[in-house]
Scaffold this motif. Structure first.
Motif, PDB file in Angstrom:
ATOM      1  N   HIS A 142       0.981  -1.166   0.002  1.00 32.59           N
ATOM      2  CA  HIS A 142      -0.075   0.012   0.001  1.00 32.59           C
ATOM      3  C   HIS A 142       0.894   1.260  -0.068  1.00 32.59           C
ATOM      4  O   HIS A 142       0.448   2.058  -0.717  1.00 32.59           O
ATOM      5  N   LEU A 143       1.668   1.232   0.815  1.00 39.66           N
ATOM      6  CA  LEU A 143       2.839   2.480   1.082  1.00 39.66           C
ATOM      7  C   LEU A 143       3.315   2.558  -0.412  1.00 39.66           C
ATOM      8  O   LEU A 143       3.641   3.689  -0.869  1.00 39.66           O
ATOM      9  N   ALA A 144       3.984   1.389  -0.986  1.00 44.72           N
ATOM     10  CA  ALA A 144       4.751   1.523  -2.366  1.00 44.72           C
ATOM     11  C   ALA A 144       3.684   1.924  -3.499  1.00 44.72           C
ATOM     12  O   ALA A 144       3.982   2.823  -4.282  1.00 44.72           O
ATOM     13  N   SER A 145       2.271   1.510  -3.385  1.00 42.70           N
ATOM     14  CA  SER A 145       1.619   1.910  -4.431  1.00 42.70           C
ATOM     15  C   SER A 145       0.908   3.392  -4.311  1.00 42.70           C
ATOM     16  O   SER A 145       0.999   3.876  -5.568  1.00 42.70           O
ATOM     17  N   THR A 146       1.030   3.690  -3.278  1.00 40.57           N
ATOM     18  CA  THR A 146       0.402   5.332  -3.209  1.00 40.57           C
ATOM     19  C   THR A 146       1.725   6.261  -3.415  1.00 40.57           C
ATOM     20  O   THR A 146       1.487   7.194  -3.712  1.00 40.57           O
ATOM     21  N   THR A 147       2.904   5.700  -3.291  1.00 41.71           N
ATOM     22  CA  THR A 147       4.101   6.358  -3.762  1.00 41.71           C
ATOM     23  C   THR A 147       4.303   6.376  -5.269  1.00 41.71           C
ATOM     24  O   THR A 147       4.485   7.405  -5.769  1.00 41.71           O
ATOM     25  N   LEU A 148       4.050   5.188  -5.562  1.00 39.46           N
ATOM     26  CA  LEU A 148       4.589   5.021  -7.201  1.00 39.46           C
ATOM     27  C   LEU A 148       3.424   5.812  -8.183  1.00 39.46           C
ATOM     28  O   LEU A 148       3.979   6.285  -9.140  1.00 39.46           O
ATOM     29  N   THR A 149       1.986   5.939  -7.486  1.00 45.05           N
ATOM     30  CA  THR A 149       1.197   6.509  -8.344  1.00 45.05           C
ATOM     31  C   THR A 149       1.400   8.239  -8.013  1.00 45.05           C
ATOM     32  O   THR A 149       0.640   8.897  -8.695  1.00 45.05           O
ATOM     33  N   ASN A 150       2.228   8.568  -7.208  1.00 49.22           N
ATOM     34  CA  ASN A 150       2.471   9.847  -7.133  1.00 49.22           C
ATOM     35  C   ASN A 150       3.550  10.448  -7.852  1.00 49.22           C
ATOM     36  O   ASN A 150       4.765  10.217  -7.667  1.00 49.22           O
ATOM     37  N   SER A 151       3.273  11.396  -8.567  1.00 47.66           N
ATOM     38  CA  SER A 151       4.104  11.746  -9.767  1.00 47.66           C
ATOM     39  C   SER A 151       5.460  12.308  -9.306  1.00 47.66           C
ATOM     40  O   SER A 151       6.429  12.522  -9.663  1.00 47.66           O
ATOM     41  N   LYS A 152       5.129  13.117  -8.008  1.00 48.55           N
ATOM     42  CA  LYS A 152       6.263  13.690  -7.100  1.00 48.55           C
ATOM     43  C   LYS A 152       7.196  12.974  -6.837  1.00 48.55           C
ATOM     44  O   LYS A 152       8.616  13.233  -6.570  1.00 48.55           O
ATOM     45  N   ALA A 153       7.119  11.468  -6.757  1.00 48.14           N
ATOM     46  CA  ALA A 153       8.096  10.643  -6.401  1.00 48.14           C
ATOM     47  C   ALA A 153       8.995  10.262  -7.371  1.00 48.14           C
ATOM     48  O   ALA A 153      10.304   9.852  -7.398  1.00 48.14           O
ATOM     49  N   GLY A 154       8.681  10.505  -8.829  1.00 49.68           N
ATOM     50  CA  GLY A 154       9.539  10.335  -9.819  1.00 49.68           C
ATOM     51  C   GLY A 154      10.067   8.980 -10.342  1.00 49.68           C
ATOM     52  O   GLY A 154      11.272   8.699 -10.608  1.00 49.68           O
ATOM     53  N   LEU A 155       9.265   8.120  -9.747  1.00 43.65           N
ATOM     54  CA  LEU A 155       9.764   6.791  -9.861  1.00 43.65           C
ATOM     55  C   LEU A 155       9.613   5.908 -11.434  1.00 43.65           C
ATOM     56  O   LEU A 155       8.803   6.371 -12.143  1.00 43.65           O
ATOM     57  N   ASP A 156      10.579   5.058 -11.602  1.00 43.24           N
ATOM     58  CA  ASP A 156      10.504   4.391 -12.789  1.00 43.24           C
ATOM     59  C   ASP A 156       9.942   3.136 -13.115  1.00 43.24           C
ATOM     60  O   ASP A 156       9.413   2.656 -14.167  1.00 43.24           O
ATOM     61  N   PHE A 157       9.657   2.267 -12.000  1.00 44.99           N
ATOM     62  CA  PHE A 157       8.783   1.211 -12.103  1.00 44.99           C
ATOM     63  C   PHE A 157       8.409   0.863 -10.591  1.00 44.99           C
ATOM     64  O   PHE A 157       8.923   1.587  -9.589  1.00 44.99           O
ATOM     65  N   GLY A 158       7.722  -0.237 -10.423  1.00 46.53           N
ATOM     66  CA  GLY A 158       7.025  -0.663  -9.129  1.00 46.53           C
ATOM     67  C   GLY A 158       6.914  -2.023  -9.127  1.00 46.53           C
ATOM     68  O   GLY A 158       6.728  -2.766 -10.292  1.00 46.53           O
ATOM     69  N   ILE A 159       7.051  -2.635  -7.973  1.00 47.36           N
ATOM     70  CA  ILE A 159       6.779  -4.068  -7.548  1.00 47.36           C
ATOM     71  C   ILE A 159       5.975  -4.287  -6.507  1.00 47.36           C
ATOM     72  O   ILE A 159       6.136  -3.727  -5.452  1.00 47.36           O
ATOM     73  N   LEU A 160       4.599  -4.867  -6.612  1.00 48.90           N
ATOM     74  CA  LEU A 160       3.584  -4.706  -5.715  1.00 48.90           C
ATOM     75  C   LEU A 160       3.438  -6.606  -5.324  1.00 48.90           C
ATOM     76  O   LEU A 160       2.684  -6.975  -6.174  1.00 48.90           O
ATOM     77  N   ALA A 161       3.506  -6.785  -4.244  1.00 43.88           N
ATOM     78  CA  ALA A 161       3.613  -8.068  -3.769  1.00 43.88           C
ATOM     79  C   ALA A 161       2.388  -8.423  -2.871  1.00 43.88           C
ATOM     80  O   ALA A 161       2.542  -7.902  -1.613  1.00 43.88           O
ATOM     81  N   TYR A 162       1.438  -9.055  -3.272  1.00 38.02           N
ATOM     82  CA  TYR A 162       0.070  -9.376  -2.213  1.00 38.02           C
ATOM     83  C   TYR A 162      -0.234  -7.789  -1.667  1.00 38.02           C
ATOM     84  O   TYR A 162      -0.578  -7.898  -0.376  1.00 38.02           O
ATOM     85  N   PRO A 163      -0.410  -6.925  -2.559  1.00 34.81           N
ATOM     86  CA  PRO A 163      -0.487  -5.529  -1.665  1.00 34.81           C
ATOM     87  C   PRO A 163      -1.933  -5.195  -1.240  1.00 34.81           C
ATOM     88  O   PRO A 163      -2.781  -5.767  -1.905  1.00 34.81           O
ATOM     89  N   VAL A 164      -2.045  -4.468  -0.220  1.00 32.55           N
ATOM     90  CA  VAL A 164      -2.932  -3.825   0.072  1.00 32.55           C
ATOM     91  C   VAL A 164      -3.207  -2.476  -0.647  1.00 32.55           C
ATOM     92  O   VAL A 164      -2.489  -1.599  -0.815  1.00 32.55           O
TER      93      VAL A 164
END
Length: 231
Positions: free
Chosen positions: A102-124
Motif C-alpha cells: 500500500h505504501l509503495a503503490s501510493t508512492t508509485l502513483t504520486n508523480s512527485k516521487a518520480g519513480l521508474d517502476f514498481g513491484i507490488l507483492a500481495y499488496p493492500v
C-alpha cells in the motif's frame, strides 16, 4: 522531514546496473517484516546487479495509530536520500509487500516521487469497501477516517497516465488481503494504458515472501523477466 538513518539499510553491489529499488516490507502497519520481506528481497536484487535499500518505516509498534502520514513522509525522505547519495542511479523503483505494498503503490502513483517502476507483492491497494485489509487501514488512518480520506489513499484511484510500469503478484485464495486488491490496480493500469505484468497463482497463504524454497509458488523468475525487459 529528516529520515532517521537507522530506518534505511543499504544493500549495494560492486558493479551496479544503475538500477535501484527501495523495499517496503509488510506487516499490516503494525510491524515490519524486515527479514522475509526486506533483507531477502534485497539479496535477490543484488544478485541481479541491482542496488537495494530496505525501509523500516513507522508502524504502530513504535507509534500510536493513526500513523498517517509518517510512513509516506519517510518514503519520500528515503527516496531523496538515495538520490542524493547515489547520483549514478539511472532507474529507481519501489517494491512493497502487503501493507508495504500500500505504501509503495501510493508512492508509485504520486508523480512527485518520480519513480521508474514498481513491484507490488500481495499488496493492500484499497482502503475502501469490503476488499480492504481492516487492520492496515485502521493502523494507518484510524477507524473513523472519512470516505474522502479513504478514497484518496486507495491506490486504484491514484493511477494516472504517468504511472510507471508495475509488476503485481498475488495468490488467488489470499485470506488476509483479497486478490481483488491486485485486480483493482491492474484494471486501473489498463484503463490508463499503462504497462503492467500480473502474476496470480492459484493458491498460497498471505505473506509468502519470495517463496524461494517452494517450487510451486516461487515467483522470482517472472519478476526477473519484468526487471530485465519491462522497466
Amino acid at each position: 522531514m529528516k529520515l532517521d538513518i537507522a530506518k534505511l539499510t543499504a544493500f549495494l553491489v560492486a558493479n551496479s546496473t544503475g538500477t535501484g529499488v527501495l523495499v517496503c516490507p509488510g506487516g499490516g502497519y503494525s510491524h515490519v517484516s524486515i527479514v522475509k520481506e526486506g533483507y531477502t528481497p534485497a539479496a535477490y536484487l543484488n544478485k541481479l546487479g541491482i542496488d537495494a535499500w530496505v525501509l523500516d518505516y513507522t508502524t504502530t509498534s513504535n507509534a500510536t495509530a493513526p500513523i498517517y502520514p509518517k510512513p509516506e513522509d519517510e518514503v519520500f525522505a528515503a527516496l531523496k536520500k538515495i538520490r542524493h547519495e547515489n547520483p549514478k542511479i539511472e532507474k529507481l523503483g519501489i517494491w512493497g509487500f502487503s501493507a508495504g505494498g500500500h505504501l509503495a503503490s501510493t508512492t508509485l502513483t504520486n508523480s512527485k516521487a518520480g519513480l521508474d517502476f514498481g513491484i507490488l507483492a500481495y499488496p493492500v491497494i484499497t482502503l475502501e469497501g469490503n476488499y480492504t485489509h481492516i487492520g492496515s487501514r485502521d493502523n494507518l488512518v484510524g477507524p473513523n477516517a472519512t470516505a474522502e480520506e479513504l478514497h484518496d489513499l486507495s491506490a486504484q484511484n491514484l493511477v494516472s497516465d504517468t504511472t510507471p510500469p508495475t509488476f503485481l503478484f498475488h495468490t488467488f485464495d489470499d485470506q488476509a488481503v483479497p486478490v481483488q486488491n491486485t485486480l483493482m490496480f491492474a484494471e486501473a493500469m489498463a484503463a490508463h494504458k499503462r504497462k503492467a505484468q500480473v502474476l496470480i497463482l492459484p493458491d498460497g497463504p498471505h505473506g509468502l515472501g519470495l517463496a524461494l524454497d517452494d517450487p510451486v509458488r516461487s515467483w522470482t523468475s517472472e519478476l526477473t523477466r519484468f526487471l530485465t525487459y519491462s522497466i
